[in-house]
Design a protein around this motif. Structure first.
Motif, PDB file in Angstrom:
ATOM      1  N   GLU A 274      67.299  25.742   0.395  1.00  0.00           N
ATOM      2  CA  GLU A 274      67.944  25.622   1.705  1.00  0.00           C
ATOM      3  C   GLU A 274      68.314  26.988   2.296  1.00  0.00           C
ATOM      4  O   GLU A 274      69.349  27.149   2.928  1.00  0.00           O
ATOM      5  N   GLY A 275      67.448  27.954   2.070  1.00  0.00           N
ATOM      6  CA  GLY A 275      67.644  29.283   2.638  1.00  0.00           C
ATOM      7  C   GLY A 275      68.459  30.228   1.794  1.00  0.00           C
ATOM      8  O   GLY A 275      68.618  31.398   2.154  1.00  0.00           O
ATOM      9  N   ALA A 276      68.956  29.769   0.645  1.00  0.00           N
ATOM     10  CA  ALA A 276      69.767  30.636  -0.205  1.00  0.00           C
ATOM     11  C   ALA A 276      68.919  31.687  -0.916  1.00  0.00           C
ATOM     12  O   ALA A 276      69.428  32.732  -1.328  1.00  0.00           O
ATOM     13  N   LEU A 277      67.634  31.437  -1.059  1.00  0.00           N
ATOM     14  CA  LEU A 277      66.731  32.363  -1.742  1.00  0.00           C
ATOM     15  C   LEU A 277      65.549  32.666  -0.833  1.00  0.00           C
ATOM     16  O   LEU A 277      64.922  31.749  -0.286  1.00  0.00           O
ATOM     17  N   THR A 278      65.246  33.944  -0.649  1.00  0.00           N
ATOM     18  CA  THR A 278      64.112  34.380   0.168  1.00  0.00           C
ATOM     19  C   THR A 278      63.256  35.341  -0.631  1.00  0.00           C
ATOM     20  O   THR A 278      63.765  36.318  -1.199  1.00  0.00           O
ATOM     21  N   LEU A 279      61.954  35.051  -0.670  1.00  0.00           N
ATOM     22  CA  LEU A 279      60.974  35.931  -1.306  1.00  0.00           C
ATOM     23  C   LEU A 279      59.978  36.375  -0.260  1.00  0.00           C
ATOM     24  O   LEU A 279      59.580  35.591   0.611  1.00  0.00           O
ATOM     25  N   GLY A 280      59.546  37.645  -0.324  1.00  0.00           N
ATOM     26  CA  GLY A 280      58.608  38.129   0.668  1.00  0.00           C
ATOM     27  C   GLY A 280      57.702  39.217   0.134  1.00  0.00           C
ATOM     28  O   GLY A 280      58.056  39.923  -0.818  1.00  0.00           O
ATOM     29  N   ALA A 281      56.522  39.327   0.734  1.00  0.00           N
ATOM     30  CA  ALA A 281      55.573  40.384   0.382  1.00  0.00           C
ATOM     31  C   ALA A 281      54.784  40.759   1.628  1.00  0.00           C
ATOM     32  O   ALA A 281      54.418  39.895   2.432  1.00  0.00           O
ATOM     33  N   THR A 282      54.521  42.045   1.801  1.00  0.00           N
ATOM     34  CA  THR A 282      53.787  42.558   2.962  1.00  0.00           C
ATOM     35  C   THR A 282      52.787  43.610   2.500  1.00  0.00           C
ATOM     36  O   THR A 282      53.131  44.517   1.725  1.00  0.00           O
ATOM     37  N   TYR A 283      51.567  43.492   2.975  1.00  0.00           N
ATOM     38  CA  TYR A 283      50.543  44.521   2.767  1.00  0.00           C
ATOM     39  C   TYR A 283      50.443  45.354   4.035  1.00  0.00           C
ATOM     40  O   TYR A 283      50.434  44.805   5.149  1.00  0.00           O
ATOM     41  N   PHE A 284      50.369  46.673   3.885  1.00  0.00           N
ATOM     42  CA  PHE A 284      50.247  47.541   5.049  1.00  0.00           C
ATOM     43  C   PHE A 284      49.133  48.559   4.830  1.00  0.00           C
ATOM     44  O   PHE A 284      48.805  48.932   3.693  1.00  0.00           O
ATOM     45  N   HIS A 285      48.540  48.995   5.921  1.00  0.00           N
ATOM     46  CA  HIS A 285      47.457  49.976   5.881  1.00  0.00           C
ATOM     47  C   HIS A 285      47.566  50.847   7.121  1.00  0.00           C
ATOM     48  O   HIS A 285      47.630  50.330   8.246  1.00  0.00           O
ATOM     49  N   SER A 286      47.598  52.160   6.938  1.00  0.00           N
ATOM     50  CA  SER A 286      47.739  53.099   8.055  1.00  0.00           C
ATOM     51  C   SER A 286      46.700  54.201   7.950  1.00  0.00           C
ATOM     52  O   SER A 286      46.282  54.590   6.854  1.00  0.00           O
ATOM     53  N   ARG A 287      46.345  54.730   9.104  1.00  0.00           N
ATOM     54  CA  ARG A 287      45.411  55.860   9.209  1.00  0.00           C
ATOM     55  C   ARG A 287      46.096  56.943  10.026  1.00  0.00           C
ATOM     56  O   ARG A 287      46.635  56.672  11.102  1.00  0.00           O
TER      57      ARG A 287
END
Length: 665
Positions: free
Chosen positions: A469-482
């Motif tokens: 119910e929103g008490a736990l949040t997991l996240g992952a993000t991939y990024f790529h820059s030039r």
């Protein structure tokens, strides 16, 4: 841009919008991601964002603001020397001067250096930090290649009351802070705050015994006047003062040996120190019409930074930088309960002035200036508070180099099961600094007025999952820059005279990686954790073979390596236990910095590469509420007395303990 228009810059007004966020501990509200000044829920933003609220800063007993930024995904922190020493923030593999910093809505980077030194910023009572990652130049112009860091002291409406804190501890350290804030009648609210930290310090030279002490002061005042619900005026003033001891570098008997070369190391330098004084000011007026359907804002700001260095013989050198910045912002909101549209147009006008101070007559000491005019358009739409799409574009016109255009598109969608996907693509620019454009010494270090801005473009895609119910949040993000059009200093010998200048090189640098994070609010327990993997290859020239036995010259060769001072692995873990039933709390902080590379230089100033070992620092903080107004607290930093270096040949502190008392009224 014409000279006629630019002459009006000091008369205009400007700054990113200041918006009150409501609850002071709400980490789900973001202001930085829009030029409208609206407080936006984080789950309606396609870009990656981390908010450290006042509760997080207090639980971790943050005194030097850069320390808490080590807990943000994608961020690497390096401090050169002791407290007060140059401290740089790098986001997603970018350079330190590719991070744009706002303090209470004011662009805070030193106009002379083109970068903000986090070593001059100690934390206030009741403040919060937003770190918006990725290319944000389409909103804010130059410097926002890696991202934007916004540090805000809370207003009198957000956090009324009086607080005072004093603490002491290791290395002869005394830290104090105070805040008085409140509401006067129906129209005024105010917040006055001040922080002071003094320390005798510790040795930073590996073979030395000179303690490097420092004194840091920050004073801030914020006033809001709201004579009607539709009109508001905000005024901010801030003063910053830092005096910190310095050590020089040289080759001596204590020098490390790298590939057979004795290299330059930090050595005790009695009488050497620097002093930094800066004033920041802002005035902003905002008018809302037609039930907030149209908002118009006009604001102005000033940044005045002075830096001076001293040696045992007296004054050594200095520089002066001043920035006038102004904006006009107009936002139109339309739609219905399901579909909400927001369209913002903004104009930024900026003048930067800078000069050297040199008692020897060696450097050019005349005043130079650069004028910039930026035009911004931003459109955002949300559907059912689940789908959010956005686009922004900007053109920066400049007298000295080619106009720069940047853009960014973002998207986010929140599924009913708590899964959120988000993505963004954008471009960024970094304008040349004063020394790169104009040089330092005529005929020796020559400026290059033909320089073009450094450029970057990149994308990110991520997923976030809410559970319990929103008490736990997991996240992952991939990024790529030039990153290209990089500015570098090159040198040559002409008639026996060494001459250097700056150029845009042809090297393309790419950064990519993964940011992961976890946030949990489970009863009396709070958990915040993050891990970042970064691959940031860099091609540079360095010595790779052992020193010739006969002492002959060895030429440097191109080397591809992980960019210096950007570890591949960075992690952070914070666990807070704060039971409501008893008046105690405790926070365990673990920060890991993976192995990283740095530069070393031999007697001919040729570059070599060295590896700095990985390290993990553990802090433990606790509080006890004696009453509703009186609290005692304490903490231990570097609990296990880790021996480490953040910058090559600069020693760091061992285990340290601090304790104090806080009063709240």
């Amino acid at each position: 841009m014409t000279k006629t228009f630019v002459s009006l810059i000091p008369l205009l007004a400007a700054t990113p919008a200041l918006a009150e966020t409501g609850a002071t501990d709400d980490t789900n509200i973001v202001v930085t991601a829009s030029r409208s000044g609206d407080a936006i829920p984080a789950d309606l933003i396609g870009s990656s964002i981390t908010v450290l609220d006042s509760e997080a800063l207090e639980n971790r007993q943050t005194r030097v603001l850069s320390d808490v930024l080590r807990d943000v995904p994608g961020v690497a922190v390096n401090r050169t020397g002791a407290i007060g020493g140059l401290t740089q923030i790098r986001i997603r593999g970018s350079e330190g001067n590719h991070v744009l910093v706002f303090i209470d809505g004011i662009k805070a980077s030193d106009p002379f250096h083109g970068e903000f030194d986090f070593g001059t910023l100690i934390a206030d009572e009741a403040a919060r930090v937003e770190v918006l990652r990725g290319q944000q130049s389409s909103l804010y112009g130059s410097d926002a290649i890696g991202g934007v860091v916004t540090y805000t002291t809370l207003s009198g409406r957000e956090a009324p009351g009086f607080t005072a804190r004093v603490e002491g501890g290791s290395f002869g350290t005394v830290s104090t802070a105070g805040r008085a804030a409140g509401i006067v009648g129906d129209t005024f609210d105010y917040a006055l705050s001040g922080s002071y930290l003094t320390t005798e310090g510790y040795p930073t030279a590996p073979a030395g015994d000179r303690d490097l002490g420092s004194d840091s002061l920050g004073l801030s005042g914020k006033l809001n006047w709201t004579p009607t619900p539709d009109f508001k005026v905000t005024a901010v003033a801030r003063y910053s003062y830092t005096k910190a001891d310095l050590n020089d570098q040289a080759i001596d008997d204590s020098s490390p040996v790298v590939r057979g070369y004795p290299v330059i190391t930090t050595i005790d330098t009695p009488g050497s120190y620097y002093r930094n004084k800066a004033f920041y000011g802002l005035v902003r007026a905002e008018l809302s019409l037609f039930d907030d359907a149209v908002t118009t804002a006009l604001s102005g700001q000033l940044t005045d930074a002075n830096r001076d260095a001293f040696a045992a013989y007296g004054y050594s050198y200095g520089n002066r930088g001043r920035r006038y910045r102004g904006s006009f912002e107009n936002t139109l909101r339309f739609g219905n309960e399901r579909v909400k549209n927001r369209f913002t147009l903004a104009v930024d006008a900026e003048r930067e002035e800078f000069r050297n101070v040199d008692p020897t007559g060696y450097a050019f000491t005349g005043t130079r200036q650069v004028d910039t005019l930026g035009f911004v358009a931003q459109y955002d739409v949300t559907v059912d508070d689940r789908l959010a799409l956005g686009a922004s574009a900007r053109i920066d016109a400049n007298d000295y180099f080619q106009d720069a255009s940047t853009a960014r598109v973002t998207g986010s969608y929140l599924f009913p099961n708590g899964t959120r996907i988000h993505a963004a693509y954008g471009s960024g620019v970094k304008a040349p600094t004063s020394s790169e454009l104009f040089g330092y010494v005529d005929g020796q270090y020559i400026g290059n007025p033909d320089l073009q801005p450094e450029r970057s473009r990149g994308w990110e895609a991520g997923m976030e999952q809410r559970l319990l119910e929103g008490a736990l949040t997991l996240g992952a993000t991939y990024f790529h820059s030039r990153f290209d059009n990089q500015i570098q200093t090159v040198g040559t010998s002409v008639g026996g005279q060494y001459i250097s200048t700056s150029i845009n090189n042809d090297v393309v640098a790419k950064q990519r990686g993964v940011e992961t994070y976890l946030q949990a609010r489970l009863g009396d327990w709070h958990v915040d954790a993050s891990y970042t993997y970064l691959k940031a290859p860099q091609v540079l020239t360095a010595l790779v073979n052992p020193a010739p036995a006969d002492g002959s010259y060895q030429a440097a060769v191109p080397v591809e390596t992980q960019a210096v001072r950007r570890p591949k692995n960075v992690a952070s873990f914070n666990l807070t236990y704060a039971p409501e039933a008893v008046p105690v709390s405790a926070t365990l902080t673990v920060r890991h910095n993976g192995q990283q590379r740095d530069y070393a230089f031999n007697s001919m100033y040729q570059r070599l590469l060295v590896d700095l070992k990985a390290f993990t620092l553990v802090n433990l903080a606790a509080t006890y509420d004696i009453s509703g107004t009186l609290q005692v607290f304490g903490r231990v930093e570097n609990l296990f007395d880790e021996d480490y270096q953040e910058v090559f040949t600069f020693s760091t502190p061992g285990r340290a303990a601090y304790g104090g008392v806080r009063v709240r009224l």
